[in-house]
Design an enzyme around this catalytic site. Structure first.
Site, mmCIF file in Angstrom:
data_model
loop_
_atom_site.group_PDB
_atom_site.id
_atom_site.type_symbol
_atom_site.label_atom_id
_atom_site.label_comp_id
_atom_site.label_asym_id
_atom_site.label_seq_id
_atom_site.Cartn_x
_atom_site.Cartn_y
_atom_site.Cartn_z
ATOM 1 N N GLU A 12 0.855 -1.193 0.000
ATOM 2 C CA GLU A 12 0.000 0.000 0.000
ATOM 3 C C GLU A 12 0.886 1.236 0.000
ATOM 4 O O GLU A 12 1.927 1.269 0.631
ATOM 5 C CB GLU A 12 -0.908 0.029 1.246
ATOM 6 C CG GLU A 12 -2.058 -0.944 1.175
ATOM 7 C CD GLU A 12 -3.184 -0.611 2.172
ATOM 8 O OE1 GLU A 12 -3.230 0.526 2.674
ATOM 9 O OE2 GLU A 12 -4.010 -1.495 2.408
ATOM 10 N N HIS A 66 -4.703 6.602 -0.236
ATOM 11 C CA HIS A 66 -3.867 5.415 -0.128
ATOM 12 C C HIS A 66 -4.391 4.365 -1.080
ATOM 13 O O HIS A 66 -5.486 4.489 -1.614
ATOM 14 C CB HIS A 66 -3.762 4.911 1.315
ATOM 15 C CG HIS A 66 -5.002 4.253 1.839
ATOM 16 N ND1 HIS A 66 -6.089 4.957 2.256
ATOM 17 C CD2 HIS A 66 -5.313 2.942 2.022
ATOM 18 C CE1 HIS A 66 -7.015 4.108 2.679
ATOM 19 N NE2 HIS A 66 -6.580 2.888 2.546
ATOM 20 N N ASP A 79 -9.525 1.551 7.982
ATOM 21 C CA ASP A 79 -9.525 2.880 7.351
ATOM 22 C C ASP A 79 -10.458 3.818 8.097
ATOM 23 O O ASP A 79 -10.129 4.969 8.355
ATOM 24 C CB ASP A 79 -9.998 2.791 5.893
ATOM 25 C CG ASP A 79 -8.968 2.118 5.004
ATOM 26 O OD1 ASP A 79 -7.782 2.124 5.375
ATOM 27 O OD2 ASP A 79 -9.368 1.609 3.954
HETATM 28 ZN ZN LIG Z 1 -7.299 1.081 3.237
#
Ligand SMILES: [Zn+2]
Length: 95
Positions: A12, A66, A79
């Site tokens: 990520e 992201h 998140d």
């Molecule tokens: Zn995420």
């Protein structure tokens, strides 16, 4: 932004969007301290430097992005629980 995210996959990647009057003028690519394919933790020093730059250039933080290189296309519970700022959150997922 997409190139950056692609070049860091399968990890990520993340960053900040800044500007004025809801118009993005500057993108900060911030190191993902977690070096993970499933989560991100912005490098705190880079994040702080970015915030200082934004302040001294009289801009405001507009968004945080992201990637989800391996999906899903939706926000994860992490998140949501870690979304600390009242800005737009962008997730770049592989379709
Ligand atoms: Zn995420």
């Amino acid at each position: 932004m997409l190139n950056y995210v692609e070049s860091h996959a399968p990890l990520e990647s993340c960053g900040l969007l800044a500007g004025r009057d809801s118009k993005v003028e500057k993108i900060f690519f911030v190191q993902n301290q977690a070096h993970s394919a499933v989560r991100y933790v912005m490098d705190p020093i880079e994040q702080l430097n970015a915030f200082e730059w934004i302040d001294s250039n009289e801009m405001e933080l507009l968004g945080i992005f992201h990637s989800h290189p391996t999906g899903p296309e939706t926000v994860s519970p992490t998140d949501i629980s870690e979304a600390a700022y009242a800005v737009i959150y962008i997730i770049l997922a592989r379709g």
